[in-house]
Design a protein around this motif. Structure first.
Motif, PDB file in Angstrom:
ATOM      1  N   HIS A 229      -3.045  -7.810  -3.979  1.00  0.00           N
ATOM      2  CA  HIS A 229      -3.071  -9.146  -3.353  1.00  0.00           C
ATOM      3  C   HIS A 229      -2.312 -10.158  -4.192  1.00  0.00           C
ATOM      4  O   HIS A 229      -1.585 -11.004  -3.669  1.00  0.00           O
ATOM      5  N   HIS A 230      -2.464 -10.049  -5.483  1.00  0.00           N
ATOM      6  CA  HIS A 230      -1.762 -10.952  -6.400  1.00  0.00           C
ATOM      7  C   HIS A 230      -0.255 -10.794  -6.234  1.00  0.00           C
ATOM      8  O   HIS A 230       0.499 -11.763  -6.154  1.00  0.00           O
ATOM      9  N   GLU A 231       0.179  -9.530  -6.147  1.00  0.00           N
ATOM     10  CA  GLU A 231       1.615  -9.251  -6.017  1.00  0.00           C
ATOM     11  C   GLU A 231       2.153  -9.738  -4.666  1.00  0.00           C
ATOM     12  O   GLU A 231       3.253 -10.294  -4.591  1.00  0.00           O
ATOM     13  N   VAL A 232       1.368  -9.546  -3.614  1.00  0.00           N
ATOM     14  CA  VAL A 232       1.821 -10.002  -2.290  1.00  0.00           C
ATOM     15  C   VAL A 232       1.959 -11.524  -2.298  1.00  0.00           C
ATOM     16  O   VAL A 232       2.953 -12.074  -1.809  1.00  0.00           O
TER      17      VAL A 232
ATOM     18  N   VAL B  41       0.853  -1.205   0.000  1.00  0.00           N
ATOM     19  CA  VAL B  41       0.000   0.000   0.000  1.00  0.00           C
ATOM     20  C   VAL B  41       0.885   1.250   0.000  1.00  0.00           C
ATOM     21  O   VAL B  41       0.678   2.181  -0.767  1.00  0.00           O
ATOM     22  N   LEU B  42       1.936   1.229   0.846  1.00  0.00           N
ATOM     23  CA  LEU B  42       2.855   2.376   0.898  1.00  0.00           C
ATOM     24  C   LEU B  42       3.548   2.582  -0.441  1.00  0.00           C
ATOM     25  O   LEU B  42       3.895   3.706  -0.808  1.00  0.00           O
ATOM     26  N   LYS B  43       3.739   1.473  -1.158  1.00  0.00           N
ATOM     27  CA  LYS B  43       4.396   1.575  -2.458  1.00  0.00           C
ATOM     28  C   LYS B  43       3.385   1.861  -3.579  1.00  0.00           C
ATOM     29  O   LYS B  43       3.675   1.647  -4.752  1.00  0.00           O
ATOM     30  N   GLU B  44       2.192   2.268  -3.186  1.00  0.00           N
ATOM     31  CA  GLU B  44       1.159   2.747  -4.114  1.00  0.00           C
ATOM     32  C   GLU B  44       0.560   1.661  -4.985  1.00  0.00           C
ATOM     33  O   GLU B  44       0.202   1.914  -6.139  1.00  0.00           O
ATOM     34  N   TRP B  45       0.482   0.439  -4.472  1.00  0.00           N
ATOM     35  CA  TRP B  45      -0.302  -0.582  -5.170  1.00  0.00           C
ATOM     36  C   TRP B  45      -1.765  -0.344  -4.760  1.00  0.00           C
ATOM     37  O   TRP B  45      -2.256  -0.927  -3.792  1.00  0.00           O
ATOM     38  N   ASP B  46      -2.446   0.525  -5.515  1.00  0.00           N
ATOM     39  CA  ASP B  46      -3.771   0.959  -5.075  1.00  0.00           C
ATOM     40  C   ASP B  46      -4.866  -0.044  -5.414  1.00  0.00           C
ATOM     41  O   ASP B  46      -5.861  -0.148  -4.704  1.00  0.00           O
ATOM     42  N   ASP B  47      -4.712  -0.771  -6.504  1.00  0.00           N
ATOM     43  CA  ASP B  47      -5.742  -1.723  -6.902  1.00  0.00           C
ATOM     44  C   ASP B  47      -5.652  -2.978  -6.016  1.00  0.00           C
ATOM     45  O   ASP B  47      -4.614  -3.659  -6.001  1.00  0.00           O
ATOM     46  N   ARG B  48      -6.719  -3.260  -5.279  1.00  0.00           N
ATOM     47  CA  ARG B  48      -6.686  -4.315  -4.267  1.00  0.00           C
ATOM     48  C   ARG B  48      -6.363  -5.685  -4.850  1.00  0.00           C
ATOM     49  O   ARG B  48      -5.550  -6.443  -4.307  1.00  0.00           O
ATOM     50  N   ARG B  49      -7.006  -5.982  -5.973  1.00  0.00           N
ATOM     51  CA  ARG B  49      -6.797  -7.298  -6.600  1.00  0.00           C
ATOM     52  C   ARG B  49      -5.351  -7.491  -7.043  1.00  0.00           C
ATOM     53  O   ARG B  49      -4.718  -8.501  -6.758  1.00  0.00           O
TER      54      ARG B  49
END
Ligand SMILES: Nc1ncnc2c1ncn2[C@@H]1O[C@H](COP(=O)(O)OP(=O)(O)OP(=O)(O)O)[C@@H](O)[C@H]1O
Length: 286
Positions: free
Chosen positions: A114-117, A103-111
């Motif tokens: 989550h995929h990236e995490v 989130v801090l790195k500006e991954w704003d799109d939730r889907r």
């Protein structure tokens, strides 16, 4: 393209000069940073991670100078950093913490986030532990959480401060595999006290001592500096630069002149490191 370009870089803490006149140019691949305690490794990595500023010289990262806020933001979007000590919020789950960093790195799109995490947790072998609280992890597992957050977004520049600390041999092998893949496209700069990690993983090695670069070159070239200077002997050799009794009962002698009756041994990166730094290898120059 060179992702790291340092020219005459220095950094002091008060009147103490931790880093002096460092020139370093890095492109894709893994570079290992070695040096005794207090050599300036963390200071150098923090400068490359834009966590602290150099107070002398020029720093260019990913083709940009560090002129202003906009440049710094652009660089940080493509930079992953594992600090030496990452404060982990113990109450958070593994997934929750890495998502928080995303989130801090500006991954704003939730889907997408989550995929990236999930992708980075999988990369570091923590997929099965993603729901576990960080406070319940072992030290090595926690270190891998730190690595996972650094890998978010497949950064082009990855700065890892002692990533292998606390990892068992299987985890270290897994880390080497992961970094080997990542480094096909990225520039990875890591510090470690483990010469065998550098020998196993890095093409290039930089040795820092007393805030200055003592060696910068290919790992094989550094190993070659110890050729003809390492022996095995059945008896202890007084006055050897460095020597110890190995598990086989024979003594490994590093440096000095050939002891009588000793056989030449294949040098390792550790031998070369010990020879290069001499007494500085064990004593902080600070
Ligand atoms: N914030 C600070 N204030 C004052 N001195 C500092 C600070 N950070 C580092 N130093 C000093 O600068 C020198 C270099 O420290 P640095 O942490 O960069 O070394 P290092 O090579 O990473 O050491 P280690 O292997 O022990 O982690 C040391 O002498 C240290 O005491």
């Amino acid at each position: 393209m060179n992702h790291v370009e340092l020219t005459g870089v220095g950094r002091s803490y008060g009147s103490f000069r931790a880093l002096a006149d460092v020139d370093l140019t890095l492109g894709a691949g893994v570079t290992g940073l070695l040096g005794p305690n207090g050599a300036g490794k963390t200071t150098l990595l923090r400068i490359v991670a834009t966590s602290i500023a150099a107070d002398r010289g020029e720093v260019r990262l990913l083709g940009r100078g560090l002129g202003g806020h906009a440049e710094l933001t652009e660089i940080r979007r493509e930079l992953g950093y594992l600090p030496q000590e990452l404060g982990y919020p113990g109450d958070m789950s593994v997934f929750g913490f890495v998502e928080y960093v995303a989130v801090l790195k500006e991954w704003d799109d939730r889907r997408a986030r989550h995929h990236e995490v999930r992708r980075v947790l999988d990369l570091v072998g923590l997929a099965d532990l993603s729901g576990k609280r960080i406070s319940r992890l072992s030290g090595g597992q926690r270190r891998r959480v730190g690595l996972a957050q650094a890998l978010l977004g497949s950064p082009r520049l990855l700065v890892l401060d002692e990533p292998t600390t606390g990892l068992d041999p299987a985890q270290r092998a897994a880390l080497r595999r992961t970094l080997g893949v990542v480094a096909q496209d990225a520039t990875v700069l890591l510090s470690t006290h483990q010469t065998e990690d550098v020998a196993a993983l890095c093409e290039r090695v930089v040795v820092l001592a007393g805030g200055a670069v003592r060696f910068d070159g290919a790992v094989i070239d550094m190993v070659a500096t110890a050729a003809g200077r390492v022996w095995h002997s059945d008896v202890e050799v007084p006055g050897a630069q460095v020597s110890w009794r190995t598990g086989t009962g024979r003594h490994r002698i590093v440096g000095g002149s050939r002891p009588p009756g000793a056989e030449a041994a294949e040098p390792t990166l550790e031998d070369a490191y010990l020879l290069m730094l001499g007494p500085d290898a064990v004593a902080s120059p600070a």
